[in-house]
Every structure is written in structure tokens, then in C-alpha cells.
Write an enzyme that holds these catalytic residues in place. Structure first.
Site, PDB file in Angstrom:
ATOM      1  N   CYS B 130       0.845  -1.201   0.000  1.00 48.09           N
ATOM      2  CA  CYS B 130       0.000   0.000   0.000  1.00 48.09           C
ATOM      3  C   CYS B 130       0.883   1.254   0.000  1.00 48.09           C
ATOM      4  O   CYS B 130       1.810   1.340  -0.805  1.00 48.09           O
ATOM      5  CB  CYS B 130      -0.961  -0.060   1.192  1.00 48.09           C
ATOM      6  SG  CYS B 130      -2.191   1.250   1.197  1.00 48.09           S
ATOM      7  N   ASP B 283      -9.745  -4.068  -5.765  1.00 51.05           N
ATOM      8  CA  ASP B 283      -9.137  -3.181  -4.773  1.00 51.05           C
ATOM      9  C   ASP B 283      -9.806  -1.800  -4.868  1.00 51.05           C
ATOM     10  O   ASP B 283      -9.612  -1.074  -5.836  1.00 51.05           O
ATOM     11  CB  ASP B 283      -7.630  -3.069  -5.064  1.00 51.05           C
ATOM     12  CG  ASP B 283      -6.868  -2.409  -3.934  1.00 51.05           C
ATOM     13  OD1 ASP B 283      -7.488  -1.625  -3.199  1.00 51.05           O
ATOM     14  OD2 ASP B 283      -5.661  -2.665  -3.800  1.00 51.05           O
ATOM     15  N   HIS B 312      -8.140  -5.137  -1.375  1.00 53.29           N
ATOM     16  CA  HIS B 312      -6.888  -4.553  -0.898  1.00 53.29           C
ATOM     17  C   HIS B 312      -6.286  -5.331   0.273  1.00 53.29           C
ATOM     18  O   HIS B 312      -5.082  -5.543   0.322  1.00 53.29           O
ATOM     19  CB  HIS B 312      -7.164  -3.110  -0.475  1.00 53.29           C
ATOM     20  CG  HIS B 312      -5.936  -2.319  -0.191  1.00 53.29           C
ATOM     21  ND1 HIS B 312      -5.099  -1.880  -1.178  1.00 53.29           N
ATOM     22  CD2 HIS B 312      -5.394  -1.906   0.973  1.00 53.29           C
ATOM     23  CE1 HIS B 312      -4.098  -1.202  -0.633  1.00 53.29           C
ATOM     24  NE2 HIS B 312      -4.251  -1.212   0.666  1.00 53.29           N
TER      25      HIS B 312
END
Lengths: 102, 340
Positions: B130, B283, B312
């Protein structure tokens, strides 16, 4: 069990369609712009109030919250610089020790 | 229906699942962040090149070590990897002045050097997840010397998409300077609210999902562990957030080569090490095109993209990741070690 399965089926359909509708609504400039403006206004008001409070503290000769934050941040930066120097010294020691061994 | 509530009540009376349980020692501490080195397996290392995990700044690191048998870290350690992970800690009020350069250059640089020194190697495998991947890719572009390979897991690199976060940060009414002046560090509650808005019905859906599988202890443990992690967030250092929004989200500076780390321009084309980019079809936080764009920008000849189903977080953590995603990353590293 049957009743639950039927409920879940309807729930999933509702959840999916509702999420899509709300998402489309949230993405609209008609929502985003006023929300952003409202948040920014609130923050400007808070910053102004904090500044006034800090001016009052400063007039009394006292350190403000921002002064303390700056001092602590400077200490943290000094700690990092010292660790940088320690690393450089360790590298220099290693470099000078290596030829002796050879 | 009543049985489901009873099953849920029975589960809730048990202690919460233990998260981040893989044994580790702190090998470096500076300001609020720490570098963790996970205890190596008793049988010794099977891979000499260590792996450095760079998690997001705004979530806890233990998503990659969620709970026993659902832990990427535990899985790696069991296969003989030497694993390091950055724990960013909790920023205090004074950390509002921390810049992107402090974090990406000084802190990650230090973590890389300490890990290399302790493992007795020159290079390591860097994995960013991320926002941690964004930090990792910037670091790798400016300081490539200790990076053997770069793995980017759901990493935003291009920021101009049609997602809610991108639109919100680019809306004219949102004054990021006023926000940072007002609050210093950007409160995690504000960011969590924004994430919840990405799927406004998510909490209701979670409640129904919990009732649906209330008697499945294994599912419930994983679910509750993930909820523990999801609600254990940290605030974003103010100055760093301003750069993130103004330069990355609004200007899309990383993709267009305009981003600078202090005096150093960050050019993605300077990345030449082997790279693995992992994107996820569903995501909502980092839409896959935002993560995939890095493939066209880096100069690595050995670069691969792995596109998987899932979201995600959901695609990284569960047992199915142990059969697909985790082995794919470990094989990528092992192959590059063999070629080196």
C-alpha cells in the site's frame, strides 16, 4: 436455514445496489465541493483559535504548544543526525580495519 | 436466526485473537519507528538475502503478521527467510513536521542499511504494501544501491483515477494546508471515515457476514483479527500528508517525473532492479490501474505483474494467499537469488 438464505440473497442485492448509488452520490461534485469547503472552514477556524491561544500564552512569556512541538522535533532530528554520524564512523572504522587484516 | 446470535455471543465471550504474534526482536529504534527482525527458524536460513517489509504509514505493520497460520511473516520464516519489518509506531504531535524525505530517505535508508549489516549482505529484497510500497518505490528510485529486488503489493503510484479518494483530494473545496495547520497530524479517524465511504454499506455487510458464519471459529478468529487491525490505525504526519496530497494525488508528480525528495529528483526510470508488481481486481482503496502504471515507468528488464482477484486487504491475508500470492513472491525472490 431457508429463511436466512432468502434474507441473505435480498440483502446482497440491496447492499450492492445501495453501495453503488451512494458511491455515485458521494463522487458527485455537488457533495465533494461543499464537504471540502466545510472541512477547510472548520480547520481554518480551529487554526485561528489555536493561534489566538498561542499569542495569549506567548504574551505571558510561556512556551506555546507549537514551540514545544518544534523543540521535540528538533531533538528527534538531532538524534537522527547522531545516528547518521555513528553509521559514518562505523563505516570509516571498517574501511581502516580492512587493509590491516589484509 | 436465534442460533446465529447465540453462536456470536459465545464467540464474543472468548478472548480476542492474538495479532502480530511471530517472535521478533527490535534491532533498531529511532524517533517512533522500530525495525523488527523476526526470529529465524531453528533449522537455519534457506535464503541468504533478507526480506524487508515496508508497511503503510497509516496502518499497523502486523497486517503482514496477522495471526498464527494466517501470517505472511510466519510463512516466510518457516521457509527459511530472514525477515525484517518496519513498525512505524504512533506519531506524536511533534511529528507534524516530519517530511516525506525524513521517512523515505532517512528512515527507510537506515532500515535497509541496518538489515544489510546485521545479515552480512549488500542487498535485500524490499516489499512495500500500500502506501509503504509508494515509499519503497521512491526510495528505490533514489537509493538503489542496496535493493536486490522490489516487490510492490497494492501500491499506488499513479494517483489520477476516478476513485472517490482521488476525486476528493482533487476537489477545489478541500484545502490540505488548512487541514494540516488545523490538526497537525491528520487524525486516523478522518482517514478511516474516508475509507469507510469507499463502501458505505461495508459495516452492515460485515455484520451480516459475521452472523452468517458465527459458528465457524476459524472464520471468526480471522475476521476479528482483521477488524482489530482495521480499527488500530495511526495518524498521518502533517507535513508528510501535505506532500502526499499536493504532489502525489493532485499533481500526480511521481508518474510525471516531477516528484523530488529534498534536492533529488525521483525518476522511476532509475529503477533497474527486478520488480514484481501485484495488483488486485477488486481493490477499492488502490484501483489496480493506479498500481499497474509503475510497470510502464521503471527501466527494469526483469519486471512482472501479478494480477489477482480479491480486494486490498482480503487478498493478502487469508489462507488462500498462502497457496497463491505468498509462494509467487517467495519464488520470485528465490529465482533472483539463484541468478545473482
Amino acid at each position: 436455514m431457508m429463511g436466512w438464505d432468502v434474507f441473505k440473497q435480498y440483502f446482497n442485492a440491496w447492499e450492492s445496489s445501495t453501495a453503488n448509488v451512494v458511491e455515485a452520490w458521494l463522487k458527485s461534485p455537488l457533495v465533494l465541493e461543499p464537504a471540502g469547503t466545510w472541512l477547510s472552514m472548520m480547520m481554518k477556524t480551529k487554526a485561528a483559535a489555536d493561534k489566538n491561544a498561542a499569542t495569549a500564552w506567548g504574551a505571558l512569556g510561556l512556551p506555546t504548544k507549537r514551540d514545544q512541538e518544534r523543540a521535540l522535533h528538533a531533538l528527534n532530528q538531532i538524534q537522527s543526525r547522531l545516528i547518521d554520524l555513528e553509521e559514518q564512523l562505523a563505516d570509516m572504522k571498517a574501511a581502516t580495519a580492512a587493509p590491516k587484516k589484509a | 436466526m436465534i442460533e446465529r446470535f447465540f453462536a456470536l455471543a459465545r464467540r464474543m465471550s472468548k478472548p480476542p485473537p492474538v495479532v502480530g504474534a511471530t517472535p521478533a526482536s527490535v534491532v533498531h529504534a529511532e524517533n517512533k519507528w522500530r525495525l523488527l527482525r523476526y526470529d529465524r527458524r531453528p533449522a537455519g536460513l534457506a535464503h541468504q538475502t533478507p526480506v524487508l517489509l515496508v508497511p503503510s504509514l497509516i496502518n499497523r505493520h502486523y497486517v503482514l503478521d496477522l495471526m498464527p497460520e494466517k501470517s505472511f511473516v510466519e510463512w516466510l520464516v518457516a521457509r527459511g527467510h530472514d525477515v525484517y519489518c518496519i513498525d512505524w509506531g504512533t506519531p506524536s504531535d511533534e511529528d507534524r513536521f516530519l517530511t516525506f524525505e525524513d521517512i523515505t530517505d532517512r528512515y527507510i535508508g537506515r532500515a535497509v542499511r541496518v538489515a544489510c549489516r546485521l545479515s552480512g549482505v549488500d542487498k535485500l529484497h524490499m516489499l512495500g504494501y500500500c502506501l509503504g510500497g509508494t515509499l519503497a518505490v521512491i526510495h528505490a528510485a533514489v537509493r538503489p544501491e542496496h535493493i536486490a529486488t522490489l516487490t510492490l503489493l497494492a501500491t499506488p503510484v499513479g494517483f489520477h483515477d476516478e476513485g472517490l479518494l482521488s476525486r476528493w483530494t482533487r476537489s477545489r473545496g478541500f484545502d490540505v494546508r488548512a487541514l494540516v495547520d488545523g490538526v497537525g497530524n491528520v487524525p486516523w479517524q478522518l482517514m478511516q471515515s474516508a475509507f469507510h465511504l469507499l463502501r458505505p454499506t461495508m459495516n452492515v455487510a460485515k455484520a451480516v457476514s459475521m452472523l452468517d458464519r458465527a459458528w465457524d471459529d476459524e472464520f471468526m478468529d480471522g475476521f476479528l483479527a482483521l477488524e482489530t487491525w482495521g480499527n488500530d490505525n495511526v495518524s498521518f504526519p502533517g507535513a508528510c500528508y501535505r506532500t502526499y496530497i499536493e504532489e502525489l494525488y493532485r499533481d500526480d508528480a511521481l508518474v510525471h517525473g516531477r516528484f523530488k525528495l529534498g534536492p533529488n529528483p525521483v525518476r522511476l526510470e532509475d529503477i533497474r532492479c527486478p520488480a514484481l508488481v501485484v495488483t488486485f481486481e477488486h481493490d477499492a482503496i488502490v484501483p489496480w490501474p493506479s498500481a499497474a502504471v509503475v510497470m510502464d515507468k521503471i527501466s527494469s528488464r526483469d519486471k512482472h505483474r501479478l494480477h489477482l482477484s480479491g480486494g486490498h486487504v482480503g487478498a493478502v491475508v487469508p489462507k488462500k494467499a498462502a497457496k497463491g500470492l505468498w509462494p509467487a513472491m517467495a519464488t520470485f525472490w528465490a529465482d533472483r537469488d539463484a541468478r545473482a
